[in-house]
Design a protein around this motif. Sequence first.
Motif, PDB file in Angstrom:
ATOM      1  N   UNK A   1       9.163  14.081  -4.021  1.00  0.00           N
ATOM      2  CA  UNK A   1      10.053  15.241  -4.041  1.00  0.00           C
ATOM      3  C   UNK A   1      11.482  14.831  -4.353  1.00  0.00           C
ATOM      4  N   UNK A   2      11.923  13.728  -3.762  1.00  0.00           N
ATOM      5  CA  UNK A   2      13.266  13.227  -4.069  1.00  0.00           C
ATOM      6  C   UNK A   2      13.416  12.938  -5.555  1.00  0.00           C
ATOM      7  N   UNK A   3      12.372  12.361  -6.158  1.00  0.00           N
ATOM      8  CA  UNK A   3      12.428  12.081  -7.591  1.00  0.00           C
ATOM      9  C   UNK A   3      12.628  13.376  -8.383  1.00  0.00           C
ATOM     10  N   UNK A   4      11.886  14.402  -8.006  1.00  0.00           N
ATOM     11  CA  UNK A   4      11.973  15.663  -8.726  1.00  0.00           C
ATOM     12  C   UNK A   4      13.248  16.432  -8.464  1.00  0.00           C
ATOM     13  N   UNK A   5      13.921  16.124  -7.340  1.00  0.00           N
ATOM     14  CA  UNK A   5      15.105  16.890  -6.946  1.00  0.00           C
ATOM     15  C   UNK A   5      16.398  16.362  -7.561  1.00  0.00           C
ATOM     16  N   UNK A   6      16.331  15.304  -8.372  1.00  0.00           N
ATOM     17  CA  UNK A   6      17.559  14.747  -8.947  1.00  0.00           C
ATOM     18  C   UNK A   6      18.324  15.783  -9.765  1.00  0.00           C
ATOM     19  N   UNK A   7      17.611  16.532 -10.591  1.00  0.00           N
ATOM     20  CA  UNK A   7      18.299  17.525 -11.435  1.00  0.00           C
ATOM     21  C   UNK A   7      18.860  18.683 -10.618  1.00  0.00           C
ATOM     22  N   UNK A   8      18.047  19.370  -9.775  1.00  0.00           N
ATOM     23  CA  UNK A   8      18.630  20.482  -9.025  1.00  0.00           C
ATOM     24  C   UNK A   8      19.774  20.073  -8.105  1.00  0.00           C
TER      25      UNK A   8
ATOM     26  N   UNK B   1       2.997  21.884  -4.205  1.00  0.00           N
ATOM     27  CA  UNK B   1       3.510  21.462  -2.898  1.00  0.00           C
ATOM     28  C   UNK B   1       4.885  20.827  -3.051  1.00  0.00           C
ATOM     29  N   UNK B   2       5.012  19.927  -4.014  1.00  0.00           N
ATOM     30  CA  UNK B   2       6.292  19.259  -4.252  1.00  0.00           C
ATOM     31  C   UNK B   2       7.353  20.277  -4.664  1.00  0.00           C
TER      32      UNK B   2
ATOM     33  N   UNK C   1       4.996  12.336  -0.189  1.00  0.00           N
ATOM     34  CA  UNK C   1       5.470  13.632  -0.687  1.00  0.00           C
ATOM     35  C   UNK C   1       6.996  13.669  -0.709  1.00  0.00           C
ATOM     36  N   UNK C   2       7.622  13.128   0.333  1.00  0.00           N
ATOM     37  CA  UNK C   2       9.087  13.110   0.395  1.00  0.00           C
ATOM     38  C   UNK C   2       9.662  12.294  -0.757  1.00  0.00           C
ATOM     39  N   UNK C   3       9.091  11.120  -1.022  1.00  0.00           N
ATOM     40  CA  UNK C   3       9.603  10.255  -2.087  1.00  0.00           C
ATOM     41  C   UNK C   3       9.442  10.926  -3.443  1.00  0.00           C
TER      42      UNK C   3
ATOM     43  N   UNK D   1       0.837  -1.202   0.000  1.00  0.00           N
ATOM     44  CA  UNK D   1       0.000   0.000   0.000  1.00  0.00           C
ATOM     45  C   UNK D   1       0.870   1.248   0.000  1.00  0.00           C
ATOM     46  N   UNK D   2       0.249   2.365  -0.375  1.00  0.00           N
ATOM     47  CA  UNK D   2       0.962   3.636  -0.409  1.00  0.00           C
ATOM     48  C   UNK D   2       1.415   4.032   0.988  1.00  0.00           C
ATOM     49  N   UNK D   3       2.571   4.703   1.103  1.00  0.00           N
ATOM     50  CA  UNK D   3       2.986   5.198   2.416  1.00  0.00           C
ATOM     51  C   UNK D   3       2.080   6.344   2.857  1.00  0.00           C
TER      52      UNK D   3
END
Length: 403
Positions: free
Chosen positions: A20-27, A142-143, A16-18, A8-10
């Motif tokens: 966000x981590x995906x989106x933060x790879x480039x920056x 939010x992300x 949101x943290x997970x 199940x989903x966390x």
Amino acid sequence: MTLFTPKKLPNAPLLVIIITLMGAFAPMSIDLYLPAFLQIQEGLGTTDSEVKKTLTLFLVGLCIGMMFYGPLSDKYGRRNIILIGATIYSLTSIASTFIANIEGLQALRLVQAIGAGACMVVGRAVIRDVFKGKQVAVMMSVVQVIMMIAPLLAPLVGVMLLYIFNSWRALFWALTFFGSMAFFLTFFFLPETYQKEDRPNITLCETFNNYFLILKDRRSLGAMLGCAFPSGITFAYLTGSSYLYQAKYGISELHFSIIFGLNIVGVIVSALLNIFCLRRFNVITLVIFGLGWMSLSGIVMLVIGDHSLIGFFVSTFLLMCVSGFIGNNIVSQIIELNYHRAGAAMALNSSTQFFVGAIASLIVTHHQEMLVPVMGISGILAVIAYLTLYQPWREVSTTTHNS
């Protein structure tokens, strides 16, 4: 990777943290090592332009990773694609700490970005799987607010690591830790969000053919270009600002990081305002507002951006801090238009952004004096492309105030 899969989903904060981590790879991968450009140049005995190519090649690798893995995630699901991307990213980060020449670092940055691209595009597709309608735009905002902590802190963390370890290689050990954290959080806590029974029953070739279907749609193309051209602002700035501030104006590494962070604060504020405004206004209204602001800011950049340190900082701040009203809202429009091919749509949208960014980065790499024109013109082109192709006024008249 399929031996263990959460059922199940966390809880919401961890999800949101997970994402966000995906989106933060480039920056994280870009901003962390910006203050080290001069040290990399000296350490590997190379030139400024060769070091800047590591950034350009990273953007190219992101495009490749996104274009390849986006459709695959529509066909085979999200979770394993993220795990593969995080593994590639972490291994190449480790290898970068041992490299002895600039050519090797350039090659590793290209491959590292292919792994990062998988995580970034599939992470956005997860938002489509879990959230619906206007919730997508809210979740994106939010992300983004949380994700902006990465480019806000990354240069400062980079400077601290440089001072503590006196080596640019320590920065890649930090990226190794970041990639590994994304892998383990996904492995232990993120289930498959795009179930097999929900995926379209099409061949792999048909999955990649979704790119052509998306590009044939005038409104999708207009939305993507409206989202992509602002990347020219961001990546021209990322490529040329370090040289301009430090070499031309004599700003120290620490002061450069602070100035860089102020722009990110502007982005965070605009993203927070966007979340608030989404309660009262529709997405199209906010996009038009943002693009109008960006167009005027682009003109300001062309007029005053090249004449002084203050002029460049002010015009850059005006251009970048409006992004909270543009990217996330346009992404929600793209998902709405391409709901059953969200992976391909997010891949094409993101890779288009980084392709435009790579072109802007390449121009500034070879012609530093083009930094201001590229940033100003990119903002104006975003407005022209969106208004010409998407033609939002056709929807405004039929969209209710609370849609």
